[in-house]
Design an enzyme around this catalytic site. Structure first.
Site, PDB file in Angstrom:
ATOM      1  N   CYS A   1       7.534  -0.839   7.584  1.00 32.74           N
ATOM      2  CA  CYS A   1       6.944  -0.872   8.916  1.00 32.74           C
ATOM      3  C   CYS A   1       7.990  -1.236   9.975  1.00 32.74           C
ATOM      4  O   CYS A   1       8.826  -0.411  10.315  1.00 32.74           O
ATOM      5  CB  CYS A   1       5.749  -1.812   8.951  1.00 32.74           C
ATOM      6  SG  CYS A   1       4.722  -1.598  10.435  1.00 32.74           S
TER       7      CYS A   1
ATOM      8  N   GLU B   1       3.225  -3.112   0.348  1.00 31.88           N
ATOM      9  CA  GLU B   1       2.904  -4.494  -0.035  1.00 31.88           C
ATOM     10  C   GLU B   1       1.406  -4.744  -0.039  1.00 31.88           C
ATOM     11  O   GLU B   1       0.938  -5.710  -0.658  1.00 31.88           O
ATOM     12  CB  GLU B   1       3.627  -5.493   0.880  1.00 31.88           C
ATOM     13  CG  GLU B   1       3.002  -5.751   2.220  1.00 31.88           C
ATOM     14  CD  GLU B   1       3.325  -4.685   3.270  1.00 31.88           C
ATOM     15  OE1 GLU B   1       3.028  -4.933   4.457  1.00 31.88           O
ATOM     16  OE2 GLU B   1       3.863  -3.619   2.920  1.00 31.88           O
TER      17      GLU B   1
ATOM     18  N   HIS C   1       2.553   0.596   4.263  1.00 24.10           N
ATOM     19  CA  HIS C   1       2.596  -0.773   3.743  1.00 24.10           C
ATOM     20  C   HIS C   1       2.356  -0.832   2.228  1.00 24.10           C
ATOM     21  O   HIS C   1       1.257  -1.171   1.777  1.00 24.10           O
ATOM     22  CB  HIS C   1       1.562  -1.643   4.465  1.00 24.10           C
ATOM     23  CG  HIS C   1       1.931  -1.952   5.872  1.00 24.10           C
ATOM     24  ND1 HIS C   1       2.716  -3.023   6.220  1.00 24.10           N
ATOM     25  CD2 HIS C   1       1.639  -1.298   7.030  1.00 24.10           C
ATOM     26  CE1 HIS C   1       2.887  -3.047   7.534  1.00 24.10           C
ATOM     27  NE2 HIS C   1       2.251  -2.003   8.044  1.00 24.10           N
TER      28      HIS C   1
END
Length: 234
Positions: free
Chosen positions: A107, A212, A210
């Site tokens: 990001c 994560e 993302h």
């Protein structure tokens, strides 16, 4: 020996604290690495000593990149910036690239990498690049929000063997003018660069989405972490 991965810290000014989303830590751990959050500093000697102890770095999400770094004044809809973090990551990324350490940007990490190498950003997509593509989704953040097309001449295609990918999305800034040293790996439905790499380095990848958040349910997100950690180990 598992590779040690240094993560740029997240900053919460209201709580006067540094912190880290668990998804970064768990995702890297599951991929075979040992994640550690780095201290907030732009001291070049201290960062050099830190890079002596890690085998790769992650540029995490977070604050907007200061428009001053690409020669612009902030517009009204630009978000909050962190000069301390910008200063740290300039030194951190400079030294990492000089050492040819593997880098994974996520990001803000993609945006900062582009700016560091001479590119520019849309400061606010709804204002400067309005479209029907959902770039700022609501929870749950592990669910896909839009599609990206993957370039067949990219490292991402060689890893995933997919022409396209459904990704999650939570950002309001994005690459406007791509830095010359970056090569596009994926593009969104509305034409934004969603992933890029540095072909002249061992492993420097950055994605706008993302992993994560999505690694638990998405095989492609896990493979990105595994490819990064594998490059750090080898």
């Amino acid at each position: 020996m598992k590779p040690i991965i240094g993560l740029a810290p997240l900053i919460d000014e209201t709580k006067d604290s540094l912190w880290m989303l668990p998804g970064y830590m768990v995702g890297i751990t599951a991929a075979g690495g040992i994640p550690v959050m780095l201290p907030l500093t732009d001291d070049a000697k201290a960062i050099g000593q830190l890079l002596d102890t890690v085998q790769g770095i992650v540029l995490t999400g977070g604050h907007d990149v200061s428009p001053a770094l690409y020669g612009e004044d902030p517009i009204a809809s630009c978000g909050s910036v962190s000069r301390e973090r910008d200063a740290m990551e300039r030194v951190l990324l400079k030294q990492a690239l000089e050492r040819d350490l593997p880098v994974l940007g996520i990001c803000r990490g993609l945006q900062f990498l582009n700016v560091f190498l001479g590119g520019t950003l849309y400061q606010d997509l709804p204002t400067q690049h309005p479209s029907d593509t959902e770039h700022h989704q609501k929870p749950p953040y592990d669910m896909p929000a839009h599609q990206v097309s993957i370039r067949k001449d990219s490292g991402l295609y060689r890893l995933l063997h997919l022409d396209g990918l459904a990704v999650n999305s939570y950002h309001h800034q994005a690459i406007k003018q791509k830095a010359d040293r970056l090569k596009t790996m994926a593009v969104s439905e509305d034409g934004l660069i969603e992933a890029a790499e540095m072909p002249d380095r061992r492993f420097v990848w950055a994605v706008q989405w993302h992993p994560e958040f999505s690694y638990r349910r998405d095989d492609s997100s896990r493979k990105i972490f595994e490819a990064f950690v594998g490059s750090c180990a080898g």
